[in-house]
Design a protein around this motif. Structure first.
Motif, short mmCIF file in Angstrom:
data_model
loop_
_atom_site.label_atom_id
_atom_site.label_comp_id
_atom_site.label_asym_id
_atom_site.label_seq_id
_atom_site.Cartn_x
_atom_site.Cartn_y
_atom_site.Cartn_z
N LYS A 1 -9.58 5.76 26.64
CA LYS A 1 -10.71 6.69 26.49
C LYS A 1 -10.34 7.86 25.57
O LYS A 1 -11.10 8.21 24.66
CB LYS A 1 -11.15 7.21 27.87
N VAL A 2 -9.16 8.43 25.76
CA VAL A 2 -8.72 9.54 24.93
C VAL A 2 -8.56 9.09 23.48
O VAL A 2 -9.00 9.79 22.55
CB VAL A 2 -7.40 10.14 25.48
N SER B 1 -22.05 6.96 11.00
CA SER B 1 -23.18 6.62 11.86
C SER B 1 -23.04 5.30 12.62
O SER B 1 -23.18 5.28 13.83
CB SER B 1 -24.49 6.66 11.08
N GLU B 2 -22.74 4.21 11.96
CA GLU B 2 -22.65 2.93 12.65
C GLU B 2 -21.40 2.86 13.53
O GLU B 2 -21.45 2.45 14.68
CB GLU B 2 -22.67 1.77 11.64
N LYS B 3 -20.28 3.26 12.97
CA LYS B 3 -19.02 3.27 13.72
C LYS B 3 -19.12 4.24 14.89
O LYS B 3 -18.63 3.96 15.99
CB LYS B 3 -17.87 3.65 12.78
N ILE C 1 -19.27 5.32 20.68
CA ILE C 1 -19.96 5.92 21.82
C ILE C 1 -20.32 4.84 22.85
O ILE C 1 -20.16 5.04 24.06
CB ILE C 1 -21.20 6.72 21.36
N ALA C 2 -20.79 3.70 22.38
CA ALA C 2 -21.09 2.59 23.28
C ALA C 2 -19.82 2.12 23.99
O ALA C 2 -19.83 1.84 25.19
CB ALA C 2 -21.74 1.44 22.51
N TYR C 3 -18.73 2.05 23.24
CA TYR C 3 -17.46 1.64 23.83
C TYR C 3 -17.00 2.63 24.90
O TYR C 3 -16.50 2.23 25.95
CB TYR C 3 -16.40 1.48 22.74
N LEU C 4 -17.18 3.93 24.63
CA LEU C 4 -16.85 4.94 25.64
C LEU C 4 -17.68 4.75 26.90
O LEU C 4 -17.18 4.91 28.02
CB LEU C 4 -17.04 6.35 25.07
N GLY C 5 -18.95 4.41 26.72
CA GLY C 5 -19.80 4.14 27.88
C GLY C 5 -19.28 2.95 28.67
O GLY C 5 -19.25 2.97 29.91
N ASN C 6 -18.86 1.91 27.96
CA ASN C 6 -18.29 0.73 28.63
C ASN C 6 -16.99 1.07 29.35
O ASN C 6 -16.75 0.58 30.46
CB ASN C 6 -18.04 -0.40 27.62
#
Length: 155
Positions: free
Chosen positions: A76-77, A94-96, A101-106
């Motif tokens: 996460k860090v 923007s895309e990355k 952000i989606a990966y952090l949510g996961n």
């Protein structure tokens, strides 16, 4: 003139003392304290009335959970670091950025799932007569494991 200087000195001293008393109050009294992992382990063992065998099994669960959480927190860090390094390059970000952000949510979902499974494992350690104690403890789990510590009791 001398009287005004003396009055100003008294006011300054009073203000300094007020500031110091506020800092002491805030730091030692008003601030919630985080219990820490060792304190939480002892609370769980004590409140669930674990015997020696259960305590050893619980220690193994805690070690396994801690290792899993360290790996997830490190990921996460690192992901946050990568995300925030994109702040100076708006074109490429923007895309990355959306992917990170989606990966952090996961990752957060995985962290919460890991925590939940850990508490399920603790519940399974309990003998039938200890499960009533777990029910009392489970009401406080979110506060105990919050990094800011449990909320202070109102007087």
């Amino acid at each position: 003139m001398m009287k005004k200087v003396k009055t100003l000195q008294i006011i300054v001293v009073v203000l300094v003392l007020l500031n110091l008393s506020f800092l002491v109050f805030h730091y030692f009294i008003a601030r919630p304290h985080h219990i820490g992992p060792k304190g939480i382990k002892e609370i769980v063992k004590k409140e669930l009335h674990f015997n020696e065998e259960q305590s050893k099994a619980y220690e193994k669960l805690v070690k396994k959970h801690h290792q899993a959480m360290q790996k997830l927190e490190k990921e996460k860090v690192n992901t946050k670091r990568e995300l925030y390094l994109m702040l100076d390059d708006k074109n490429e970000a923007s895309e990355k950025q959306k992917e990170l952000i989606a990966y952090l949510g996961n990752l957060q979902t995985e962290i919460e799932g890991t925590n939940y499974n850990h508490f399920e494992d603790i519940f399974e350690l309990c003998k039938p007569d200890q499960r009533q104690y777990f029910k009392k403890l489970q009401k406080r789990l979110a506060e105990l494991f919050d990094k800011h510590g449990p909320p202070r009791k109102k007087k």
